[in-house]
Write an enzyme that holds these catalytic residues in place. Structure first.
Site, PDB file in Angstrom:
ATOM      1  CG  ASN A 129     -62.863 -23.981 -39.180  1.00  0.00           C
ATOM      2  OD1 ASN A 129     -62.359 -25.088 -39.374  1.00  0.00           O
ATOM      3  ND2 ASN A 129     -62.217 -22.988 -38.605  1.00  0.00           N
ATOM      4  CB  THR A 130     -68.198 -22.603 -43.471  1.00  0.00           C
ATOM      5  OG1 THR A 130     -68.224 -21.766 -42.325  1.00  0.00           O
ATOM      6  CG2 THR A 130     -69.584 -22.643 -44.097  1.00  0.00           C
ATOM      7  CE  LYS A 167     -58.497 -14.120 -43.533  1.00  0.00           C
ATOM      8  NZ  LYS A 167     -58.810 -13.798 -42.148  1.00  0.00           N
TER       9      LYS A 167
HETATM   10  C1  LIG Z   1     -59.530 -18.488 -33.211  1.00  0.00           C
HETATM   11  C2  LIG Z   1     -59.508 -17.926 -34.600  1.00  0.00           C
HETATM   12  C3  LIG Z   1     -60.700 -17.499 -35.186  1.00  0.00           C
HETATM   13  C4  LIG Z   1     -60.689 -16.976 -36.485  1.00  0.00           C
HETATM   14  N1  LIG Z   1     -61.859 -16.528 -37.036  1.00  0.00           N
HETATM   15  C5  LIG Z   1     -61.836 -15.984 -38.267  1.00  0.00           C
HETATM   16  C6  LIG Z   1     -63.025 -15.453 -38.841  1.00  0.00           C
HETATM   17  O1  LIG Z   1     -64.101 -15.437 -38.228  1.00  0.00           O
HETATM   18  N2  LIG Z   1     -62.950 -14.924 -40.085  1.00  0.00           N
HETATM   19  C7  LIG Z   1     -61.775 -14.884 -40.784  1.00  0.00           C
HETATM   20  O2  LIG Z   1     -61.763 -14.386 -41.916  1.00  0.00           O
HETATM   21  N3  LIG Z   1     -60.634 -15.368 -40.266  1.00  0.00           N
HETATM   22  C8  LIG Z   1     -60.634 -15.907 -39.032  1.00  0.00           C
HETATM   23  N4  LIG Z   1     -59.478 -16.381 -38.500  1.00  0.00           N
HETATM   24  C9  LIG Z   1     -58.222 -16.338 -39.305  1.00  0.00           C
HETATM   25  C10 LIG Z   1     -57.402 -15.060 -39.038  1.00  0.00           C
HETATM   26  O3  LIG Z   1     -58.103 -13.918 -39.421  1.00  0.00           O
HETATM   27  C11 LIG Z   1     -56.064 -15.093 -39.784  1.00  0.00           C
HETATM   28  O4  LIG Z   1     -56.304 -15.068 -41.164  1.00  0.00           O
HETATM   29  C12 LIG Z   1     -55.224 -16.326 -39.448  1.00  0.00           C
HETATM   30  O5  LIG Z   1     -55.355 -16.665 -38.090  1.00  0.00           O
HETATM   31  C13 LIG Z   1     -53.748 -16.119 -39.776  1.00  0.00           C
HETATM   32  O6  LIG Z   1     -53.196 -15.098 -38.975  1.00  0.00           O
HETATM   33  P1  LIG Z   1     -52.341 -15.395 -37.628  1.00  0.00           P
HETATM   34  O7  LIG Z   1     -51.307 -16.422 -37.976  1.00  0.00           O
HETATM   35  O8  LIG Z   1     -51.785 -14.061 -37.237  1.00  0.00           O
HETATM   36  O9  LIG Z   1     -53.297 -15.908 -36.631  1.00  0.00           O
HETATM   37  C14 LIG Z   1     -59.469 -16.899 -37.203  1.00  0.00           C
HETATM   38  C15 LIG Z   1     -58.280 -17.322 -36.600  1.00  0.00           C
HETATM   39  C16 LIG Z   1     -58.281 -17.823 -35.318  1.00  0.00           C
HETATM   40  C17 LIG Z   1     -56.976 -18.247 -34.693  1.00  0.00           C
END
Ligand SMILES: Cc1cc2nc3c(=O)[nH]c(=O)nc-3n(C[C@H](O)[C@H](O)[C@H](O)COP(=O)(O)O)c2cc1C
Length: 345
Positions: free
Chosen positions: A177-178, A208
């Site tokens: 998203n960047t 990451k």
């Molecule tokens: C709404 C939302 C915002 C997120 N914001 C970030 C973020 O700011 N930085 C980041 O490294 N990952 C961000 N993620 C990714 C999560 O840290 C994670 O890697 C990803 O959602 C996969 O895990 P999950 O399936 O349990 O959600 C975001 C995910 C979601 C759903």
């Protein structure tokens, strides 16, 4: 359609995703004033002097500004990752920025690192007494107007700001998203970029990873980052891949943005196994954190059994609420198998 049983357990699912998200921020903020740590102990891990009473933590993005730490500790997390923090405060991308599909247990977001900036987050962390209730990782990213050539300057300034308050850093170059951020995984950037960061901090550095790296590129990034001296990896961030709705023959979500939750589980699992195999003995005591589509206690235990040291969730909190953390702890208590016994790395 959301099933009635699911709505009963998670009534916020009847609200639009962005409203539910905003209300949860208010609730967690208020709760943080009086909540007290209540960390469950199961499958403890000590790594580089950091003690994880349990291996289940919240992923990047859940507490972007370190505003709700007390709430998360009271829910029993084993560790917290705050951020992504950028040097300067920045707003979200233009709306819509979040949506979900409850049937698929999928979340779509296009947030773009909205956060209150490094000074705000550092001020929050400085108010806390060390050692923290759990290990605390700080996830760092560049501001959207910073070019990739200058990106390292943003990351170095964030390391300077958090060197004395972070237990470890998570380098985020994997958000979709960047614009152009993932280009930093290319070998011509990655080697020099990681070398700069490595030379700048005594703290553990975790990288990451993107689930959308092709398999060969994924292996190459592991090798490059290992040689650059990173201390571990988080596998993975959200994906730009899309499930197709069999009825409409169209993707469930628009092409921009990242998808998390259940549709990401298979790729995340595959990449965890690939990393374990590819690194082999070279992994040493480096940390592997699995994230992506973990939506049941069995998923958590499976990731640990496959070689993850720690596991993170975000989407599971959206569909099941913070009670998910207790549910896993209760399930862990009733389990007796080697993969979730305490280990010291
Ligand atoms: C709404 C939302 C915002 C997120 N914001 C970030 C973020 O700011 N930085 C980041 O490294 N990952 C961000 N993620 C990714 C999560 O840290 C994670 O890697 C990803 O959602 C996969 O895990 P999950 O399936 O349990 O959600 C975001 C995910 C979601 C759903």
């Amino acid at each position: 359609m959301v099933k009635l049983s699911r709505l009963w357990a998670s009534p916020w699912l009847c609200l639009p995703a962005s409203l539910a998200h905003d209300l949860s921020q208010v609730y967690l903020g208020l709760r943080s004033y009086f909540a007290r740590p209540n960390i469950k102990t199961w499958a403890s891990l000590t790594w580089r002097g950091l003690h994880f009473k349990n291996p289940l933590g919240i992923a990047g993005g859940v507490d972007k500004n370190a505003d709700h730490l007390n709430s998360w500790w009271s829910y029993g997390v084993g560790f917290i990752e705050v951020g992504t923090v950028t040097p300067k405060p920045q707003s979200a991308n233009p709306p819509p920025i979040i949506s979900r599909n409850s049937e698929r247990e999928a979340v779509w977001n296009k947030m773009g690192f909205p956060n209150k900036g490094a000074v705000h987050v550092a001020t929050n962390l400085k108010k806390l007494v060390r050692p923290y209730a759990t290990p605390l990782l700080v996830n760092i990213g560049k501001n959207r107007e910073t070019t990739n050539v200058d990106a390292y300057k943003d990351y170095l300034s964030l390391i300077d700001t958090f060197e004395n308050t972070a237990d470890a850093f998570v380098i985020n170059i994997s958000s979709p998203n960047t614009s152009g951020l993932r280009e930093l995984f290319k070998p011509e950037f990655l080697t020099g970029f990681l070398a700069q960061l490595r030379a700048h901090t005594r703290r553990p550095l975790l990288l990451k990873l993107s689930p959308d790296l092709a398999d060969a590129a994924f292996a190459e990034v592991l090798d490059t980052s290992l040689a650059a001296g990173v201390d571990g990896w988080i596998i993975s961030n959200t994906t730009t891949a899309r499930e197709i709705n069999p009825v409409t023959q169209a993707p469930y979500f628009e092409a921009a943005g990242g998808v998390s939750g259940r549709p990401l589980a298979q790729r995340s699992l595959f990449l965890l196994k690939s990393a374990v195999n590819h690194l082999g003995a070279r992994r040493g005591d480096r940390l592997l954190i699995s994230a992506g589509g973990v939506s049941s206690p069995e998923d958590v235990f499976e990731r640990l059994a496959l070689g993850a040291d720690l596991v993170q969730i975000y989407s599971a909190l959206i569909f099941s609420g913070p009670g998910f953390l207790k549910k896993v702890a209760v399930a862990a208590e009733s389990l007796e198998f080697s993969a979730i016994k305490a280990k010291n790395k």
